[in-house]
Design a protein around this motif. Structure first.
Motif, PDB file in Angstrom:
ATOM      1  N   ASN A   1     -22.849 -21.829   2.083  1.00 23.70           N
ATOM      2  CA  ASN A   1     -23.881 -22.370   2.965  1.00 23.70           C
ATOM      3  C   ASN A   1     -24.059 -21.497   4.207  1.00 23.70           C
ATOM      4  O   ASN A   1     -25.186 -21.317   4.691  1.00 23.70           O
ATOM      5  CB  ASN A   1     -23.505 -23.793   3.370  1.00 23.70           C
ATOM      6  CG  ASN A   1     -24.547 -24.448   4.250  1.00 23.70           C
ATOM      7  OD1 ASN A   1     -25.572 -24.923   3.782  1.00 23.70           O
ATOM      8  ND2 ASN A   1     -24.283 -24.477   5.559  1.00 23.70           N
TER       9      ASN A   1
ATOM     10  N   TRP B   1     -33.820 -19.917   0.132  1.00 28.26           N
ATOM     11  CA  TRP B   1     -33.160 -21.219   0.256  1.00 28.26           C
ATOM     12  C   TRP B   1     -33.843 -22.122   1.287  1.00 28.26           C
ATOM     13  O   TRP B   1     -33.462 -23.257   1.447  1.00 28.26           O
ATOM     14  CB  TRP B   1     -31.689 -21.024   0.625  1.00 28.26           C
ATOM     15  CG  TRP B   1     -30.839 -22.219   0.318  1.00 28.26           C
ATOM     16  CD1 TRP B   1     -30.399 -23.169   1.179  1.00 28.26           C
ATOM     17  CD2 TRP B   1     -30.322 -22.593  -0.969  1.00 28.26           C
ATOM     18  NE1 TRP B   1     -29.653 -24.109   0.531  1.00 28.26           N
ATOM     19  CE2 TRP B   1     -29.582 -23.777  -0.803  1.00 28.26           C
ATOM     20  CE3 TRP B   1     -30.420 -22.030  -2.239  1.00 28.26           C
ATOM     21  CZ2 TRP B   1     -28.938 -24.412  -1.853  1.00 28.26           C
ATOM     22  CZ3 TRP B   1     -29.778 -22.673  -3.292  1.00 28.26           C
ATOM     23  CH2 TRP B   1     -29.051 -23.837  -3.090  1.00 28.26           C
TER      24      TRP B   1
ATOM     25  N   VAL C   1     -35.051 -25.970   0.569  1.00 27.41           N
ATOM     26  CA  VAL C   1     -34.389 -26.512  -0.622  1.00 27.41           C
ATOM     27  C   VAL C   1     -33.672 -27.811  -0.246  1.00 27.41           C
ATOM     28  O   VAL C   1     -32.932 -27.855   0.737  1.00 27.41           O
ATOM     29  CB  VAL C   1     -33.394 -25.488  -1.192  1.00 27.41           C
ATOM     30  CG1 VAL C   1     -32.564 -26.101  -2.308  1.00 27.41           C
ATOM     31  CG2 VAL C   1     -34.147 -24.270  -1.707  1.00 27.41           C
TER      32      VAL C   1
ATOM     33  N   LEU D   1     -31.205 -29.341  -1.647  1.00 26.31           N
ATOM     34  CA  LEU D   1     -29.765 -29.337  -1.899  1.00 26.31           C
ATOM     35  C   LEU D   1     -29.042 -28.583  -0.793  1.00 26.31           C
ATOM     36  O   LEU D   1     -29.368 -27.431  -0.491  1.00 26.31           O
ATOM     37  CB  LEU D   1     -29.475 -28.690  -3.255  1.00 26.31           C
ATOM     38  CG  LEU D   1     -28.009 -28.626  -3.679  1.00 26.31           C
ATOM     39  CD1 LEU D   1     -27.425 -30.017  -3.835  1.00 26.31           C
ATOM     40  CD2 LEU D   1     -27.855 -27.829  -4.965  1.00 26.31           C
ATOM     41  N   SER D   2     -28.043 -29.235  -0.187  1.00 27.83           N
ATOM     42  CA  SER D   2     -27.263 -28.620   0.883  1.00 27.83           C
ATOM     43  C   SER D   2     -25.814 -28.451   0.427  1.00 27.83           C
ATOM     44  O   SER D   2     -25.140 -29.449   0.131  1.00 27.83           O
ATOM     45  CB  SER D   2     -27.306 -29.480   2.149  1.00 27.83           C
ATOM     46  OG  SER D   2     -26.458 -28.957   3.151  1.00 27.83           O
TER      47      SER D   2
ATOM     48  N   THR E   1     -28.542 -26.648 -10.970  1.00 29.26           N
ATOM     49  CA  THR E   1     -29.087 -26.072  -9.735  1.00 29.26           C
ATOM     50  C   THR E   1     -30.591 -25.877  -9.834  1.00 29.26           C
ATOM     51  O   THR E   1     -31.318 -26.080  -8.858  1.00 29.26           O
ATOM     52  CB  THR E   1     -28.399 -24.728  -9.447  1.00 29.26           C
ATOM     53  OG1 THR E   1     -26.984 -24.896  -9.488  1.00 29.26           O
ATOM     54  CG2 THR E   1     -28.781 -24.220  -8.063  1.00 29.26           C
ATOM     55  N   ARG E   2     -31.077 -25.504 -11.011  1.00 24.27           N
ATOM     56  CA  ARG E   2     -32.523 -25.355 -11.192  1.00 24.27           C
ATOM     57  C   ARG E   2     -33.235 -26.697 -11.022  1.00 24.27           C
ATOM     58  O   ARG E   2     -34.311 -26.777 -10.409  1.00 24.27           O
ATOM     59  CB  ARG E   2     -32.815 -24.779 -12.574  1.00 24.27           C
ATOM     60  CG  ARG E   2     -34.285 -24.456 -12.787  1.00 24.27           C
ATOM     61  CD  ARG E   2     -34.539 -23.956 -14.200  1.00 24.27           C
ATOM     62  NE  ARG E   2     -33.780 -22.759 -14.494  1.00 24.27           N
ATOM     63  CZ  ARG E   2     -32.765 -22.695 -15.359  1.00 24.27           C
ATOM     64  NH1 ARG E   2     -32.406 -23.791 -16.011  1.00 24.27           N
ATOM     65  NH2 ARG E   2     -32.134 -21.573 -15.572  1.00 24.27           N
TER      66      ARG E   2
ATOM     67  N   GLU F   1     -32.132 -29.297  -9.237  1.00 26.79           N
ATOM     68  CA  GLU F   1     -31.979 -29.823  -7.879  1.00 26.79           C
ATOM     69  C   GLU F   1     -32.733 -28.997  -6.845  1.00 26.79           C
ATOM     70  O   GLU F   1     -33.159 -29.541  -5.821  1.00 26.79           O
ATOM     71  CB  GLU F   1     -30.491 -29.870  -7.504  1.00 26.79           C
ATOM     72  CG  GLU F   1     -29.660 -30.845  -8.330  1.00 26.79           C
ATOM     73  CD  GLU F   1     -30.034 -32.287  -8.056  1.00 26.79           C
ATOM     74  OE1 GLU F   1     -30.511 -32.576  -6.933  1.00 26.79           O
ATOM     75  OE2 GLU F   1     -29.856 -33.134  -8.953  1.00 26.79           O
ATOM     76  N   THR F   2     -32.879 -27.713  -7.068  1.00 29.99           N
ATOM     77  CA  THR F   2     -33.478 -26.840  -6.053  1.00 29.99           C
ATOM     78  C   THR F   2     -34.882 -26.380  -6.396  1.00 29.99           C
ATOM     79  O   THR F   2     -35.655 -26.036  -5.486  1.00 29.99           O
ATOM     80  CB  THR F   2     -32.596 -25.599  -5.850  1.00 29.99           C
ATOM     81  OG1 THR F   2     -32.514 -24.857  -7.086  1.00 29.99           O
ATOM     82  CG2 THR F   2     -31.190 -26.005  -5.428  1.00 29.99           C
TER      83      THR F   2
ATOM     84  N   LEU G   1     -35.512 -23.576  -7.846  1.00 28.89           N
ATOM     85  CA  LEU G   1     -35.536 -22.120  -7.789  1.00 28.89           C
ATOM     86  C   LEU G   1     -35.754 -21.536  -9.178  1.00 28.89           C
ATOM     87  O   LEU G   1     -35.453 -22.170 -10.199  1.00 28.89           O
ATOM     88  CB  LEU G   1     -34.227 -21.592  -7.199  1.00 28.89           C
ATOM     89  CG  LEU G   1     -33.948 -21.947  -5.739  1.00 28.89           C
ATOM     90  CD1 LEU G   1     -32.571 -21.459  -5.333  1.00 28.89           C
ATOM     91  CD2 LEU G   1     -35.012 -21.358  -4.824  1.00 28.89           C
TER      92      LEU G   1
ATOM     93  N   LEU H   1     -31.373 -17.507  -9.804  1.00 25.49           N
ATOM     94  CA  LEU H   1     -30.113 -18.178 -10.137  1.00 25.49           C
ATOM     95  C   LEU H   1     -29.250 -17.313 -11.042  1.00 25.49           C
ATOM     96  O   LEU H   1     -28.033 -17.225 -10.848  1.00 25.49           O
ATOM     97  CB  LEU H   1     -30.406 -19.522 -10.792  1.00 25.49           C
ATOM     98  CG  LEU H   1     -31.141 -20.537  -9.910  1.00 25.49           C
ATOM     99  CD1 LEU H   1     -31.406 -21.822 -10.669  1.00 25.49           C
ATOM    100  CD2 LEU H   1     -30.343 -20.842  -8.647  1.00 25.49           C
TER     101      LEU H   1
END
Length: 472
Positions: free
Chosen positions: A142, A204, A207, A209-210, A298-299, A301-302, A304, A309
């Motif tokens: 992060n 980012w 986005v 998601l943290s 991740t795809r 949730e974000t 991106l 990725l």
């Protein structure tokens, strides 16, 4: 030279690429699993599928079955001991044979339970260390993502400020020279193009998601899990120690209380064994092939792209840098701005001295921007974030999984030791000699040999004929 360094920086390293932490688990043996209808379930990690959830619940149910069988065995054994004992012959003073073996078997079971407690403390510590490493890797990732967004925002703001102030002032000063105004406008267009290219590097930004929030949630759950296991381990340790004390002191009430507590800890041990087994099975499935699941999650949730990725999660020669074109164009534009400013300084300053101040300010802004740009190139390279990804997997798939296996061994030893103790303790306290009430009131106890001697009947004195009194 700077273009060559930029080309080297944006390419994935070909010497010693970061090794995925879970690679050693790939291709390992997988335990067969089935759903509630006993149909085989693939070993891939798929927690969102109902069949996989049923397979994990079936693992927990196996622990419940073990608890039920243990309780049935203990109940049958104690009922047989209480109801099917042969009656003691009248006047028997010696304890039944096998009493010492029962006591020592109970003591041995409790010592095995204490060994399991030590293993449990070690496993709890290993699991906590693995989760802490996972949280630390998430926080470091992060920090990298936040630094990328901050650098991009700072450079864009500096370039926008330079376009609004210094370049506008420079155009007003150089209005008499058309070619110099054209060069200034060219620098303006280059600066705007760099700002536009840089805005696409903050991938980012926005986005939902943290990683920090994920790390905090994981740490919160781990804190309570660690505390719950410490309390369970301490409870079992106290039960073992006080049971041994009751056997040493031959205190019947203490042994009875610890027998009830042993039954409670036995239930808790089987329950924790079910949770540990299900978690270990799920975690081993995840660690056998983590990349695919994490990429898909991740795809989702974000939002991106797969190119970004894949670049950061895989970080090998087969995946190119998705930001390479933007970085190359930005680097060329910054170099063109720098050369144009040098030409303006040579041509404009001798004729227009007032142009020196905005030109010096522009050069300072450009130098700071180039320094931040090189730092941004280093941060955007996959090596840093992939290193955090590998550290997170190592913490989860090595330390945490190893700790879970040790906790599973602790629960198994604890359940076996407590089941043995529950079968032996009633027979052990039945062998305790009765206490002398007067000795209990005075605070001292008679030893067993003296107690048997006191309980033995005193033989009557025989009367001899010579001692009989003759009647008068």
């Amino acid at each position: 030279m700077s273009s060559f360094l930029l080309h080297v920086a944006v390419q994935p390293s070909s010497v010693g690429p970061p090794m995925r932490a879970a690679r050693y688990l790939r291709g390992g043996p997988q335990l067969p699993r089935a759903d509630f209808q006993l149909r085989p379930v693939p070993s891939g990690f798929a927690p969102q599928e109902q069949e996989y959830q049923q397979a994990l619940l079936l693992v927990v149910a196996l622990a419940g079955l073990g608890l039920g069988l243990s309780l049935i065995f203990i109940a049958v054994y104690l009922i047989r001991f209480c109801c099917c004992r042969p009656p003691e012959p009248p006047g028997a003073k010696s304890p039944p044979p096998g009493g010492g073996c029962v006591t020592w078997s109970c003591i041995a079971a409790l010592l095995v339970g204490c060994t399991g407690i030590g293993i449990g403390f070690y496993g709890n510590s290993e699991t906590s260390d693995g989760v802490s490493q996972l949280s630390s890797a998430l926080r470091h990732a992060n920090h990298t993502l936040t630094a990328i967004d901050h650098l991009v925002l700072e450079m864009v703001e500096r370039l926008d400020e330079a376009v609004r102030t210094e370049l506008t002032t420079l155009e007003e000063v150089l209005t008499q020279r058309t070619e110099l105004v054209a060069a200034t406008r060219g620098a303006r267009r280059q600066a705007e193009a760099v700002a536009q290219q840089l805005q696409g590097l903050a991938f980012w930004q926005g986005v939902p998601l943290s990683p920090v929030q994920v790390a905090e949630d994981v740490s919160f759950v781990e804190e309570y899990r660690w505390l719950a296991y410490v309390l369970l381990l301490l409870l079992e340790l106290l039960v073992c120690l006080f049971t041994l004390l009751g056997l040493a002191k031959q205190s019947r009430w203490l042994v009875i209380v610890m027998t009830v507590m042993s039954l409670l800890v036995l239930v808790l041990s089987w329950g924790s064994m079910g949770l540990e087994a299900a978690t270990a099975v799920g975690l081993s499935d995840f660690c056998s092939s983590p990349d695919t699941y994490i990429l898909n999650l991740t795809r989702e949730e974000t939002g991106l792209g797969s190119d970004i990725l894949n670049y950061y999660f895989l970080c090998n020669q087969a995946v190119s840098n998705p930001f390479q074109q933007r970085l190359t164009l930005s680097q060329r534009a910054l170099a063109n701005i720098h050369s144009q400013l040098q030409g303006l300084e040579r041509e404009a300053v001798p004729q227009f001295p007032s142009a020196q101040k905005p030109l010096l300010s522009l050069e300072e802004t450009l130098n700071v921007t180039e320094g931040n740009f090189h730092q941004l190139v280093a941060l955007l390279h996959c090596r840093g974030l992939h290193k955090d990804y590998g550290a997170a997997l190592r913490g989860l798939c090595e330390d945490a999984l190893e700790g879970l296996l040790y906790l599973l061994l602790f629960s198994l030893l604890s359940a076996g030791a407590l089941a043995t103790a529950l079968c032996s303790l009633p027979r052990a306290w039945a062998l305790f000699p009765p206490r002398n009430p007067s000795a209990s009131c005075s605070g001292s106890h008679l030893s067993e040999p003296f107690l048997h001697a006191r309980l033995e009947p005193v033989p009557h004195l025989r009367s001899f004929p010579s001692c009989r009194r003759r009647p008068h």
